[in-house]
Design an enzyme around this catalytic site. Structure first.
Site, short mmCIF file in Angstrom:
data_model
loop_
_atom_site.label_atom_id
_atom_site.label_comp_id
_atom_site.label_asym_id
_atom_site.label_seq_id
_atom_site.Cartn_x
_atom_site.Cartn_y
_atom_site.Cartn_z
CG HIS A 1 -1.81 -1.16 1.32
ND1 HIS A 1 -2.29 -1.65 2.51
CD2 HIS A 1 -2.35 -1.96 0.35
CE1 HIS A 1 -3.07 -2.69 2.29
NE2 HIS A 1 -3.11 -2.90 0.98
CE1 TYR B 1 0.04 0.05 8.96
CE2 TYR B 1 -1.53 -0.54 10.67
CZ TYR B 1 -0.84 -0.84 9.51
OH TYR B 1 -1.05 -2.05 8.91
#
Length: 198
Positions: A62, A132
């Site tokens: 991604h 994250y």
């Protein structure tokens, strides 16, 4: 906290320093001062996220359209993952290259990826929990993916990686060359300008 440049320019492995005693441990996994000292600027924090994956799940590759791009700082706080940084920036000296770091509760590591880099991982244990920190909020229309099993990338997924576990988006993603032909890849020059202006 100690930062080491990975083989993909713009990506760093961060060695963390857990403080342990009879009660357990405490780990400072992000420090504005350490980042600014090595990278020239702190990570502008716009979003934090968490994913939990069962063993064998593959997530990625991604990345986010640049500009605006999205820098990411990633660690695994429960279980273990094999984390990949992939250079999808057209014109980069390491275009198509990758590096990997094993992240997990017993490895005390994190990975920083600059804007324009691709990110992927596979869970090596059940209930691998990945955190994250991101420099830009999630925006579905800017999210991109390259097929994680693309033969041109040849990422060395472990035997436990479960191809059937790919999301529909990852399963239908183009390979790196096709993404380039479609104009979906970030420009190394644009990314360098964006990071320099930060």
């Amino acid at each position: 906290m100690e930062l080491r440049q990975l083989s993909v320019a713009g990506a760093w492995e961060v060695a963390l320093d857990p403080r342990r005693d009879e009660r357990g441990s405490f780990t400072e996994w992000y420090s504005v001062g350490d980042f600014a000292g090595v990278l020239g600027a702190p990570l502008p924090l716009a979003m934090a996220g968490v994913s939990v994956s069962r063993k064998g799940v593959i997530r990625g590759v991604h990345y986010v359209d640049t500009p605006p791009g999205q820098a990411r700082y990633v660690t695994c706080v429960a279980g273990e993952v094999l984390d990949f940084v992939v250079d999808v920036r057209e014109g980069s000296p390491t275009f198509g290259g990758w590096d990997s770091v094993r992240l997990g509760a017993d490895h005390a590591r994190a990975v920083y990826l600059s804007e324009g880099l691709g990110h992927a991982f596979t869970a090596l244990t059940d209930r691998a929990t990945v955190l994250y920190l991101c420099s830009a909020p999630y925006a579905a229309q800017r999210e991109r993916t390259v097929h994680p099993l693309d033969g041109e990338l040849a990422l060395p997924w472990p035997v436990s990686a479960d191809v059937a576990s790919l999301s529909e988006r990852d399963r239908s993603a183009p390979g790196l060359a096709e993404a380039g032909r479609r104009g979906l890849l970030p420009s190394f020059t644009a990314v360098r300008g964006l990071v320099r202006d930060r």
